[in-house]
Design a protein around this motif. Structure first.
Motif, PDB file in Angstrom:
ATOM      1  N   GLY A 368      73.456  79.597  38.483  1.00 11.88           N
ATOM      2  CA  GLY A 368      73.418  79.622  37.022  1.00 11.88           C
ATOM      3  C   GLY A 368      74.462  78.766  36.327  1.00 11.88           C
ATOM      4  O   GLY A 368      74.857  79.067  35.199  1.00 11.88           O
ATOM      5  N   MET A 369      74.926  77.718  36.979  1.00 14.86           N
ATOM      6  CA  MET A 369      75.890  76.805  36.364  1.00 14.86           C
ATOM      7  C   MET A 369      75.183  75.554  35.853  1.00 14.86           C
ATOM      8  O   MET A 369      74.058  75.253  36.264  1.00 14.86           O
ATOM      9  N   THR A 370      75.864  74.833  34.974  1.00 16.58           N
ATOM     10  CA  THR A 370      75.290  73.609  34.406  1.00 16.58           C
ATOM     11  C   THR A 370      76.129  72.401  34.791  1.00 16.58           C
ATOM     12  O   THR A 370      77.281  72.275  34.359  1.00 16.58           O
ATOM     13  N   PRO A 371      75.595  71.488  35.611  1.00 19.36           N
ATOM     14  CA  PRO A 371      76.327  70.262  35.950  1.00 19.36           C
ATOM     15  C   PRO A 371      76.008  69.157  34.940  1.00 19.36           C
ATOM     16  O   PRO A 371      74.894  69.089  34.398  1.00 19.36           O
ATOM     17  N   LEU A 372      76.969  68.302  34.683  1.00 20.83           N
ATOM     18  CA  LEU A 372      76.780  67.178  33.781  1.00 20.83           C
ATOM     19  C   LEU A 372      77.447  65.936  34.374  1.00 20.83           C
ATOM     20  O   LEU A 372      78.504  66.035  35.008  1.00 20.83           O
ATOM     21  N   ALA A 373      76.821  64.799  34.165  1.00 24.40           N
ATOM     22  CA  ALA A 373      77.401  63.529  34.588  1.00 24.40           C
ATOM     23  C   ALA A 373      78.127  62.895  33.411  1.00 24.40           C
ATOM     24  O   ALA A 373      77.667  62.972  32.268  1.00 24.40           O
ATOM     25  N   LEU A 374      79.276  62.273  33.681  1.00 19.04           N
ATOM     26  CA  LEU A 374      80.059  61.598  32.645  1.00 19.04           C
ATOM     27  C   LEU A 374      79.836  60.100  32.763  1.00 19.04           C
ATOM     28  O   LEU A 374      80.063  59.510  33.835  1.00 19.04           O
ATOM     29  N   TYR A 375      79.387  59.494  31.665  1.00 19.43           N
ATOM     30  CA  TYR A 375      79.154  58.055  31.630  1.00 19.43           C
ATOM     31  C   TYR A 375      80.085  57.407  30.613  1.00 19.43           C
ATOM     32  O   TYR A 375      80.271  57.914  29.511  1.00 19.43           O
ATOM     33  N   ALA A 376      80.654  56.293  31.003  1.00 18.74           N
ATOM     34  CA  ALA A 376      81.474  55.487  30.101  1.00 18.74           C
ATOM     35  C   ALA A 376      80.758  54.167  29.875  1.00 18.74           C
ATOM     36  O   ALA A 376      80.651  53.351  30.802  1.00 18.74           O
ATOM     37  N   ASP A 377      80.257  53.992  28.647  1.00 18.86           N
ATOM     38  CA  ASP A 377      79.501  52.771  28.340  1.00 18.86           C
ATOM     39  C   ASP A 377      78.421  52.520  29.393  1.00 18.86           C
ATOM     40  O   ASP A 377      78.326  51.440  29.990  1.00 18.86           O
ATOM     41  N   GLU A 378      77.626  53.559  29.663  1.00 10.27           N
ATOM     42  CA  GLU A 378      76.470  53.505  30.560  1.00 10.27           C
ATOM     43  C   GLU A 378      76.836  53.416  32.041  1.00 10.27           C
ATOM     44  O   GLU A 378      75.952  53.234  32.874  1.00 10.27           O
ATOM     45  N   GLU A 379      78.113  53.562  32.381  1.00  7.46           N
ATOM     46  CA  GLU A 379      78.521  53.515  33.784  1.00  7.46           C
ATOM     47  C   GLU A 379      78.965  54.908  34.217  1.00  7.46           C
ATOM     48  O   GLU A 379      79.793  55.545  33.554  1.00  7.46           O
ATOM     49  N   LEU A 380      78.425  55.398  35.336  1.00  6.70           N
ATOM     50  CA  LEU A 380      78.775  56.719  35.841  1.00  6.70           C
ATOM     51  C   LEU A 380      80.227  56.720  36.309  1.00  6.70           C
ATOM     52  O   LEU A 380      80.603  55.969  37.205  1.00  6.70           O
ATOM     53  N   VAL A 381      81.038  57.628  35.711  1.00 10.21           N
ATOM     54  CA  VAL A 381      82.471  57.627  36.046  1.00 10.21           C
ATOM     55  C   VAL A 381      82.987  59.002  36.472  1.00 10.21           C
ATOM     56  O   VAL A 381      84.087  59.101  37.024  1.00 10.21           O
ATOM     57  N   GLY A 382      82.225  60.064  36.209  1.00 13.09           N
ATOM     58  CA  GLY A 382      82.750  61.383  36.531  1.00 13.09           C
ATOM     59  C   GLY A 382      81.693  62.459  36.521  1.00 13.09           C
ATOM     60  O   GLY A 382      80.498  62.199  36.310  1.00 13.09           O
ATOM     61  N   PHE A 383      82.143  63.695  36.726  1.00 11.95           N
ATOM     62  CA  PHE A 383      81.232  64.809  36.939  1.00 11.95           C
ATOM     63  C   PHE A 383      81.916  66.090  36.450  1.00 11.95           C
ATOM     64  O   PHE A 383      83.143  66.232  36.544  1.00 11.95           O
ATOM     65  N   SER A 384      81.121  67.035  35.937  1.00 15.45           N
ATOM     66  CA  SER A 384      81.667  68.315  35.494  1.00 15.45           C
ATOM     67  C   SER A 384      80.626  69.419  35.675  1.00 15.45           C
ATOM     68  O   SER A 384      79.418  69.146  35.765  1.00 15.45           O
ATOM     69  N   VAL A 385      81.115  70.641  35.742  1.00 14.50           N
ATOM     70  CA  VAL A 385      80.253  71.825  35.838  1.00 14.50           C
ATOM     71  C   VAL A 385      80.830  72.894  34.920  1.00 14.50           C
ATOM     72  O   VAL A 385      82.053  73.115  34.911  1.00 14.50           O
ATOM     73  N   TYR A 386      79.970  73.549  34.140  1.00  7.79           N
ATOM     74  CA  TYR A 386      80.437  74.669  33.322  1.00  7.79           C
ATOM     75  C   TYR A 386      79.459  75.822  33.443  1.00  7.79           C
ATOM     76  O   TYR A 386      78.297  75.659  33.854  1.00  7.79           O
ATOM     77  N   SER A 387      79.931  77.013  33.097  1.00  8.55           N
ATOM     78  CA  SER A 387      79.084  78.203  33.138  1.00  8.55           C
ATOM     79  C   SER A 387      79.610  79.211  32.130  1.00  8.55           C
ATOM     80  O   SER A 387      80.740  79.076  31.628  1.00  8.55           O
ATOM     81  N   VAL A 388      78.817  80.244  31.842  1.00  5.36           N
ATOM     82  CA  VAL A 388      79.224  81.283  30.900  1.00  5.36           C
ATOM     83  C   VAL A 388      79.512  82.577  31.659  1.00  5.36           C
ATOM     84  O   VAL A 388      78.820  82.921  32.621  1.00  5.36           O
ATOM     85  N   ASP A 389      80.560  83.277  31.246  1.00  4.28           N
ATOM     86  CA  ASP A 389      80.900  84.581  31.817  1.00  4.28           C
ATOM     87  C   ASP A 389      80.116  85.638  31.054  1.00  4.28           C
ATOM     88  O   ASP A 389      80.361  85.846  29.858  1.00  4.28           O
TER      89      ASP A 389
END
Length: 468
Positions: A368-389
């Motif tokens: 039940g988590m949500t992953p997201l990709a981080l793009y800088a000017d259309e270039e993939l640079v990072g990654f994150s995951v968030y969720s709710v308690d």
């Protein structure tokens, strides 16, 4: 900063200064050059007192803008605020204009500032506190100031100036993108009473002098003053401390802010925006340096001017590397999931971020988590995951990383700030929580600067919360 060409012409045998000083009473043989940057600055003596002659070429500043500066300074003096007084010429004018073969110069004279210069290394807690108080007092007077024409320039004028310079340098793509982001960001901020006013813009220690008996600072050099957010003035004043980013500097910043708040209200949101206001300052400085070097004829430059140009070019290069890319958050799809699995931290960071991205993708899919990709000017640079308690409704940032190839570019701060804004806007939540390994000092400093407050810790991890 004035153009290099005007700097070379204006310092040649001190000819403009020798002619300009004739408009004021002075003792012959006492004229001495101090520096040339945005203006030409000279000292001279009269009746045993030291005065300062300041002049600039008409291409670098207008007489109307200088008059507006003097009007504000004289208003401050009338209110009892400590600054330097301008001095009338023999003809009774505040500003004198000198016509030369290279155009006109506008000159003014100021009395010597009261107080003593105190370096950052010499400053104690009371100095930082009273420094903040002095700036807050200036802002209070600014809010009650009703200028006659002409008006000082504003942040809008500065943005127009930046754009006009960049339009002459089409290769500065990153700077133009930075301009677009900053212009959009500033246009969304609240303005008016309590937010904006005529600020000093350069309230650094080089331009303030401590008066021991009054426990106040006397301010000089309002040449860069403009209508802007008061937080911009705080940002400019604290630049050396924020760049140091150590425990002592952070304590001194807190003392400065406490001093400011003892005189004038300051919303916490503006403290969080200091890095964003610094982006404006950096871009503005960059554009001014570009203009400074335009149309310069190196073949006629003396050695000092050629060396100065090389120095300015190196400073511009540092600004270029600091311009932040625009971070966009994107969903993980069949098109980018594999590219995300190739993201990695450096070998030295794997002890503090040991879990690979592929693991987080798998856990997110089943927990039940949500992953997201981080793009800088259309270039993939990072990654994150968030969720709710589900128990308290707080949102947890479970994972956040910038790929090793894109680190040390300011993307961590920009990406985290973007993620916070996204979660807040998407879910209207009031609390975001994040954890990090105890030994991860970079994460600790980043999250603290973004407003995260320590909630708890154990032998392995520190938990921080952010009220949004």
């Amino acid at each position: 900063m004035m153009t290099l060409m005007n700097m070379v012409r204006g310092t040649e045998n001190d000819l403009p200064a020798k002619e300009m000083i004739k408009y004021w009473n002075h003792e012959p043989g006492t004229l001495k050059m101090v520096r040339a940057s945005s203006n030409f600055i000279y000292t001279f003596q009269w009746n045993g007192k030291r005065f300062y002659l300041r002049f600039t070429h008409e291409e670098d500043n207008s007489a109307d803008n200088i008059q507006a500066e003097l009007d504000f300074m004289m208003y401050l003096l009338e209110q009892g605020y400590e600054t330097v007084a301008p001095v009338r010429s023999k003809s009774g004018n505040w500003i004198e204009t000198l016509l030369t073969n290279h155009g006109r110069y506008h000159g003014v004279v100021f009395e010597q500032a009261q107080g003593e210069y105190v370096s950052l290394d010499e400053m104690k807690e009371p100095h930082f506190y009273q420094w903040g108080q002095s700036l807050a007092r200036l802002h209070n007077y600014s809010e009650t100031y009703a200028p006659s024409t002409p008006y000082r320039k504003s942040w809008v004028d500065s943005l127009n100036f930046i754009y006009s310079v960049l339009s002459r340098h089409p290769d500065e793509h990153k700077a133009l993108k930075e301009y677009e982001r900053i212009e959009a960001w500033l246009s969304e901020l609240p303005f008016g009473v309590g937010h904006t006013g005529l600020v000093h813009y350069d309230f650094e220690i080089d331009n303030i002098f401590y008066m021991q008996e009054e426990s106040h600072y006397s301010a000089i050099d309002f040449d860069d003053s403009m209508y802007h957010w008061f937080a911009m003035d705080i940002t400019s004043a604290l630049r050396d401390l924020t760049e140091s980013d150590d425990d002592e500097s952070r304590r001194n910043i807190d003392v400065f802010i406490s001093g400011y708040r003892s005189v004038k209200q300051l919303d916490d949101e503006y403290i969080k925006m200091i890095p964003e206001f610094q982006r404006f300052a950096d871009l503005y400085s960059f554009a001014r340096l570009l203009r400074c070097m335009e149309n310069s004829d190196d073949s006629i430059f003396p050695d000092w001017a050629q060396q100065l140009k090389l120095k300015l070019e190196r400073i511009c290069d540092r600004f270029r590397t600091g311009f932040q890319a625009h971070i966009v958050l994107k969903d993980i799809t069949e098109k980018n999931w594999y590219a995300c699995t190739q993201l990695e931290v450096s070998d030295a960071q794997k002890s503090i971020f040991p879990v690979p991205v592929v693991y987080w993708l798998a856990e997110a899919a089943y927990c039940g988590m949500t992953p997201l990709a981080l793009y800088a000017d259309e270039e993939l640079v990072g990654f994150s995951v968030y969720s709710v308690d589900p128990e308290d409704g707080s949102y947890w940032i479970m994972a956040f990383m910038i790929d090793q190839k894109y680190q040390n570019r300011g993307l961590g701060r920009t990406g985290m700030d973007t993620l916070i804004r996204y979660i807040k806007a998407e879910y209207h939540c009031d609390k975001i929580v994040i954890g990090h390994r105890i030994e991860n000092e970079r994460a600790s400093n980043l999250y603290t600067s973004l407003g995260f407050v320590e909630v708890s810790r154990d032998e392995v991890e520190v938990i921080r919360g952010l009220v949004v």
